[in-house]
Write a protein that holds these residues in place. Sequence first.
Motif, PDB file in Angstrom:
ATOM      1  N   UNK A 103       8.700   4.079 -10.706  1.00  0.00           N
ATOM      2  CA  UNK A 103       7.618   4.803 -11.532  1.00  0.00           C
ATOM      3  C   UNK A 103       6.317   4.662 -10.477  1.00  0.00           C
ATOM      4  N   UNK A 104       6.003   5.924 -10.065  1.00  0.00           N
ATOM      5  CA  UNK A 104       5.090   5.940  -8.812  1.00  0.00           C
ATOM      6  C   UNK A 104       3.630   5.447  -9.697  1.00  0.00           C
ATOM      7  N   UNK A 143       9.897 -10.435   1.671  1.00  0.00           N
ATOM      8  CA  UNK A 143       8.780 -10.323   2.555  1.00  0.00           C
ATOM      9  C   UNK A 143       8.151  -8.705   2.404  1.00  0.00           C
ATOM     10  N   UNK A 144       7.739  -8.622   0.901  1.00  0.00           N
ATOM     11  CA  UNK A 144       7.134  -7.255   0.540  1.00  0.00           C
ATOM     12  C   UNK A 144       5.492  -7.236   1.050  1.00  0.00           C
ATOM     13  N   UNK A 145       4.987  -6.553   1.779  1.00  0.00           N
ATOM     14  CA  UNK A 145       3.648  -6.483   2.181  1.00  0.00           C
ATOM     15  C   UNK A 145       3.050  -5.454   1.199  1.00  0.00           C
ATOM     16  N   UNK A 146       2.284  -6.017   0.436  1.00  0.00           N
ATOM     17  CA  UNK A 146       1.388  -5.242  -0.380  1.00  0.00           C
ATOM     18  C   UNK A 146       0.149  -5.993  -0.865  1.00  0.00           C
ATOM     19  N   UNK A 154       3.102   4.030  -5.278  1.00  0.00           N
ATOM     20  CA  UNK A 154       3.094   5.159  -4.625  1.00  0.00           C
ATOM     21  C   UNK A 154       2.122   5.019  -3.180  1.00  0.00           C
ATOM     22  N   UNK A 155       1.311   3.767  -3.329  1.00  0.00           N
ATOM     23  CA  UNK A 155       0.594   3.600  -1.977  1.00  0.00           C
ATOM     24  C   UNK A 155       1.298   2.956  -0.966  1.00  0.00           C
ATOM     25  N   UNK A 156       2.704   2.394  -1.206  1.00  0.00           N
ATOM     26  CA  UNK A 156       3.273   1.781  -0.018  1.00  0.00           C
ATOM     27  C   UNK A 156       4.276   2.544   0.709  1.00  0.00           C
ATOM     28  N   UNK A 158       7.655   3.780   2.864  1.00  0.00           N
ATOM     29  CA  UNK A 158       8.886   4.018   2.364  1.00  0.00           C
ATOM     30  C   UNK A 158       9.927   2.716   2.319  1.00  0.00           C
ATOM     31  N   UNK A 159       9.501   1.910   3.421  1.00  0.00           N
ATOM     32  CA  UNK A 159      10.680   0.602   3.554  1.00  0.00           C
ATOM     33  C   UNK A 159      10.131  -0.460   2.582  1.00  0.00           C
ATOM     34  N   UNK A 160       8.948  -0.539   2.085  1.00  0.00           N
ATOM     35  CA  UNK A 160       8.293  -1.184   1.249  1.00  0.00           C
ATOM     36  C   UNK A 160       8.940  -0.845  -0.071  1.00  0.00           C
ATOM     37  N   UNK A 161       8.727   0.418  -0.358  1.00  0.00           N
ATOM     38  CA  UNK A 161       9.321   0.797  -1.655  1.00  0.00           C
ATOM     39  C   UNK A 161      10.809   0.650  -1.956  1.00  0.00           C
ATOM     40  N   UNK A 162      11.529   0.614  -1.046  1.00  0.00           N
ATOM     41  CA  UNK A 162      12.770   0.442  -1.018  1.00  0.00           C
ATOM     42  C   UNK A 162      13.102  -1.102  -1.430  1.00  0.00           C
ATOM     43  N   UNK A 163      12.302  -1.941  -0.743  1.00  0.00           N
ATOM     44  CA  UNK A 163      12.202  -3.503  -1.239  1.00  0.00           C
ATOM     45  C   UNK A 163      11.680  -3.725  -2.708  1.00  0.00           C
TER      46      UNK A 163
END
Length: 255
Positions: A103-104, A143-146, A154-156, A158-163
């Motif tokens: 949910x973006x 190791x989610x970078x946020x 929505x600001x992340x 694609x790879x981080x969103x998948x995590x």
Amino acid sequence: RISSQDSLVSVNNGSEVLRLEGIEQKGKLININFSLYRGEIVGLTGLVGSGRTEVAEVIFGASIPDDGRIFLDGKVVHFKNPRDAINSGIGFLTEDRKSRGLILGMNVRENITLSKLVDISKFGFIDGSLEKKETLSFLKLLSIKTPSTEEKVSNLSGGTQQKVVLSKWLFTKSRILIFDEPTRGIDVGAKVEIYQLMRDLIDQGITILMISSDLPEVLKMCNRILVMNTGRIVGQIKQKDASQEKIMELVNKYQ
């Protein structure tokens, strides 16, 4: 880094966790039969429209078959909706993570915990400190970078969103995970991270069904490869015997 020659599969010695027998769906699926075992990655490949996602939707309770049976740990199950599948330990990382996986407009914390709020609630109210603790544990684990747990997904990247999507399903304690095109739209570095996370999951006894059109990815990652065409499974190949040529030969044979 993983080279094109490296294989991430491990030897499967697990027990059967899921079995499909004679699954039929008018105009979509014909006599689908296969099993998944604990701690393995099984690839499901074929051309677009071959029925791969339809199989996933049946397993996840998002679509009801006209005939056939689904077994979970040897017992027949009847999933009427995705909630039934989730409660049975099945998670589905959809191909379109932005519209169906996340949910973006919500932040990282909300996306991770939304699927099972009961686990962070007391007397009907969300325990904010427990929710944050759980979220932080997944940020560290994957190791989610946020910037923070409150960052909008929505600001992340694609790879981080998948995590984040993967964290959501691990939070529900899923033991069977369906990955539909898991690395589509993410960069090479993020792909390597996703592959390693998948390897870590099967080492923990989680079972993965991976739907992918990327044949090098399928060959690298999967213990077994199921090939689909026109709603049927037209062949199964063990990883040690598999090649792009053999897969395409099966696909073209049944065109």
